[in-house]
Design a protein around this motif. Structure first.
Motif, PDB file in Angstrom:
ATOM      1  N   SER A 233      -7.993   7.317  16.157  1.00 33.27           N
ATOM      2  CA  SER A 233      -8.136   8.740  15.845  1.00 33.27           C
ATOM      3  C   SER A 233      -9.459   8.912  15.112  1.00 33.27           C
ATOM      4  N   GLN A 234      -9.939  10.143  15.066  1.00 32.67           N
ATOM      5  CA  GLN A 234     -11.195  10.374  14.353  1.00 32.67           C
ATOM      6  C   GLN A 234     -11.032  10.076  12.860  1.00 32.67           C
ATOM      7  N   SER A 235      -9.901  10.423  12.287  1.00 32.60           N
ATOM      8  CA  SER A 235      -9.660  10.123  10.865  1.00 32.60           C
ATOM      9  C   SER A 235      -9.701   8.628  10.605  1.00 32.60           C
ATOM     10  N   GLU A 236      -9.022   7.861  11.464  1.00 29.68           N
ATOM     11  CA  GLU A 236      -9.009   6.409  11.309  1.00 29.68           C
ATOM     12  C   GLU A 236     -10.414   5.836  11.468  1.00 29.68           C
ATOM     13  N   PHE A 237     -11.170   6.370  12.431  1.00 31.10           N
ATOM     14  CA  PHE A 237     -12.534   5.907  12.654  1.00 31.10           C
ATOM     15  C   PHE A 237     -13.408   6.154  11.427  1.00 31.10           C
ATOM     16  N   VAL A 238     -13.385   7.375  10.889  1.00 31.35           N
ATOM     17  CA  VAL A 238     -14.220   7.706   9.727  1.00 31.35           C
ATOM     18  C   VAL A 238     -13.804   6.859   8.525  1.00 31.35           C
ATOM     19  N   ARG A 239     -12.513   6.728   8.282  1.00 30.89           N
ATOM     20  CA  ARG A 239     -12.022   5.922   7.154  1.00 30.89           C
ATOM     21  C   ARG A 239     -12.486   4.471   7.299  1.00 30.89           C
ATOM     22  N   THR A 240     -12.393   3.933   8.498  1.00 32.89           N
ATOM     23  CA  THR A 240     -12.799   2.552   8.743  1.00 32.89           C
ATOM     24  C   THR A 240     -14.302   2.374   8.569  1.00 32.89           C
ATOM     25  N   MET A 241     -15.089   3.311   9.079  1.00 32.83           N
ATOM     26  CA  MET A 241     -16.546   3.204   8.955  1.00 32.83           C
ATOM     27  C   MET A 241     -16.997   3.334   7.496  1.00 32.83           C
ATOM     28  N   VAL A 242     -16.346   4.210   6.736  1.00 32.02           N
ATOM     29  CA  VAL A 242     -16.687   4.327   5.308  1.00 32.02           C
ATOM     30  C   VAL A 242     -16.376   3.012   4.602  1.00 32.02           C
ATOM     31  N   GLN A 243     -15.201   2.456   4.859  1.00 28.14           N
ATOM     32  CA  GLN A 243     -14.834   1.191   4.213  1.00 28.14           C
ATOM     33  C   GLN A 243     -15.762   0.070   4.652  1.00 28.14           C
ATOM     34  N   ALA A 244     -16.124   0.044   5.923  1.00 28.51           N
ATOM     35  CA  ALA A 244     -17.042  -0.992   6.415  1.00 28.51           C
ATOM     36  C   ALA A 244     -18.404  -0.847   5.753  1.00 28.51           C
ATOM     37  N   GLY A 245     -18.861   0.376   5.608  1.00 29.61           N
ATOM     38  CA  GLY A 245     -20.137   0.606   4.941  1.00 29.61           C
ATOM     39  C   GLY A 245     -20.107   0.173   3.495  1.00 29.61           C
ATOM     40  N   ARG A 246     -19.019   0.467   2.812  1.00 24.16           N
ATOM     41  CA  ARG A 246     -18.885   0.046   1.425  1.00 24.16           C
ATOM     42  C   ARG A 246     -18.824  -1.471   1.338  1.00 24.16           C
ATOM     43  N   ARG A 247     -18.176  -2.084   2.285  1.00 22.93           N
ATOM     44  CA  ARG A 247     -18.033  -3.546   2.288  1.00 22.93           C
ATOM     45  C   ARG A 247     -19.373  -4.217   2.541  1.00 22.93           C
ATOM     46  N   GLY A 248     -20.209  -3.606   3.357  1.00 26.88           N
ATOM     47  CA  GLY A 248     -21.498  -4.187   3.699  1.00 26.88           C
ATOM     48  C   GLY A 248     -22.535  -4.058   2.607  1.00 26.88           C
ATOM     49  N   PHE A 249     -22.259  -3.237   1.602  1.00 25.36           N
ATOM     50  CA  PHE A 249     -23.207  -3.041   0.513  1.00 25.36           C
ATOM     51  C   PHE A 249     -22.861  -4.002  -0.596  1.00 25.36           C
ATOM     52  N   SER A 250     -23.808  -4.856  -0.976  1.00 18.25           N
ATOM     53  CA  SER A 250     -23.523  -5.786  -2.060  1.00 18.25           C
ATOM     54  C   SER A 250     -24.670  -5.799  -3.042  1.00 18.25           C
ATOM     55  N   ILE A 251     -24.348  -6.206  -4.235  1.00 16.94           N
ATOM     56  CA  ILE A 251     -25.330  -6.312  -5.303  1.00 16.94           C
ATOM     57  C   ILE A 251     -25.405  -7.770  -5.698  1.00 16.94           C
TER      58      ILE A 251
ATOM     59  N   MET B  38       0.828  -1.179   0.000  1.00 18.91           N
ATOM     60  CA  MET B  38       0.000   0.000   0.000  1.00 18.91           C
ATOM     61  C   MET B  38       0.872   1.241   0.000  1.00 18.91           C
ATOM     62  N   SER B  39       0.490   2.245  -0.752  1.00 16.06           N
ATOM     63  CA  SER B  39       1.248   3.471  -0.865  1.00 16.06           C
ATOM     64  C   SER B  39       1.021   4.357   0.357  1.00 16.06           C
ATOM     65  N   ASP B  40       2.052   5.102   0.740  1.00 13.60           N
ATOM     66  CA  ASP B  40       1.901   6.066   1.828  1.00 13.60           C
ATOM     67  C   ASP B  40       1.439   7.411   1.297  1.00 13.60           C
ATOM     68  N   ASP B  41       1.134   7.493   0.000  1.00 11.24           N
ATOM     69  CA  ASP B  41       0.660   8.716  -0.627  1.00 11.24           C
ATOM     70  C   ASP B  41      -0.780   8.948  -0.210  1.00 11.24           C
ATOM     71  N   ARG B  42      -1.020   9.882   0.703  1.00  8.58           N
ATOM     72  CA  ARG B  42      -2.355  10.114   1.255  1.00  8.58           C
ATOM     73  C   ARG B  42      -2.881  11.460   0.803  1.00  8.58           C
ATOM     74  N   ARG B  43      -4.196  11.563   0.755  1.00 11.44           N
ATOM     75  CA  ARG B  43      -4.888  12.794   0.386  1.00 11.44           C
ATOM     76  C   ARG B  43      -5.916  13.115   1.460  1.00 11.44           C
ATOM     77  N   SER B  44      -6.165  14.379   1.646  1.00  8.33           N
ATOM     78  CA  SER B  44      -7.162  14.836   2.618  1.00  8.33           C
ATOM     79  C   SER B  44      -8.542  14.836   1.980  1.00  8.33           C
ATOM     80  N   VAL B  45      -9.541  14.446   2.763  1.00  2.74           N
ATOM     81  CA  VAL B  45     -10.939  14.506   2.353  1.00  2.74           C
ATOM     82  C   VAL B  45     -11.669  15.277   3.441  1.00  2.74           C
ATOM     83  N   LYS B  46     -12.473  16.249   3.029  1.00  4.78           N
ATOM     84  CA  LYS B  46     -13.206  17.043   4.010  1.00  4.78           C
ATOM     85  C   LYS B  46     -14.696  16.826   3.838  1.00  4.78           C
ATOM     86  N   THR B  47     -15.395  16.819   4.963  1.00  6.22           N
ATOM     87  CA  THR B  47     -16.847  16.735   4.949  1.00  6.22           C
ATOM     88  C   THR B  47     -17.370  17.559   6.112  1.00  6.22           C
ATOM     89  N   TYR B  48     -18.606  17.955   6.012  1.00  8.83           N
ATOM     90  CA  TYR B  48     -19.224  18.731   7.073  1.00  8.83           C
ATOM     91  C   TYR B  48     -20.413  17.958   7.607  1.00  8.83           C
TER      92      TYR B  48
END
Length: 126
Positions: A30-48, A1-11
């Motif tokens: 951290s809050q960043s790690e939590f949000v990133r993990t929850m987004v990935q978990a949500g994407r993982r839980g969605f299936s077609i 995995m690359s260490d090249d990271r980008r910032s994402v902002k949401t309100y």
């Protein structure tokens, strides 16, 4: 995995941010790690469903917290250790391909159109 990271902002509402921070603290994240993990978990839980019509959702086949996920985690770790981020990436699967197939099918049936001036994909009124 690359260490090249980008910032994402949401309100979000202040109360939601406070709940997220509290939950992140409870998990030792951290809050960043939590949000990133929850987004990935949500994407993982969605299936077609694997059917001829990719726009039909599956009927409860997804079990993001259950034995299927455990099996996939074990398979991902079978070749050696992975960092948290690498493991999350391995669990994401091919969601983007499924989304693209679904959008293509909806566009073919004239249910969705891509309209750049309107900011992206829109539902048709048909």
């Amino acid at each position: 995995m690359s260490d090249d990271r980008r910032s994402v902002k949401t309100y979000v509402p202040a109360e939601q941010k406070e709940r997220w921070q509290s939950h992140a603290d409870d998990l030792g994240m951290s809050q960043s790690e939590f949000v990133r993990t929850m987004v990935q978990a949500g994407r993982r839980g969605f299936s077609i469903a694997e059917s001829s019509d990719p726009t039909e959702p599956s009927s409860g086949e997804s079990d993001p917290g259950g034995e299927d996920l455990e099996t996939e985690v074990e398979a991902a770790l079978a070749d050696g250790p992975l960092s948290w981020e690498e493991l999350v990436d391995a669990m994401v699967g091919d969601f983007e391909d499924q989304l693209e197939e679904t959008l293509d099918a909806l566009q073919e049936r004239d249910r969705v159109r891509h309209r750049g001036r309107e900011g992206g994909y829109t539902l048709t009124n048909e």
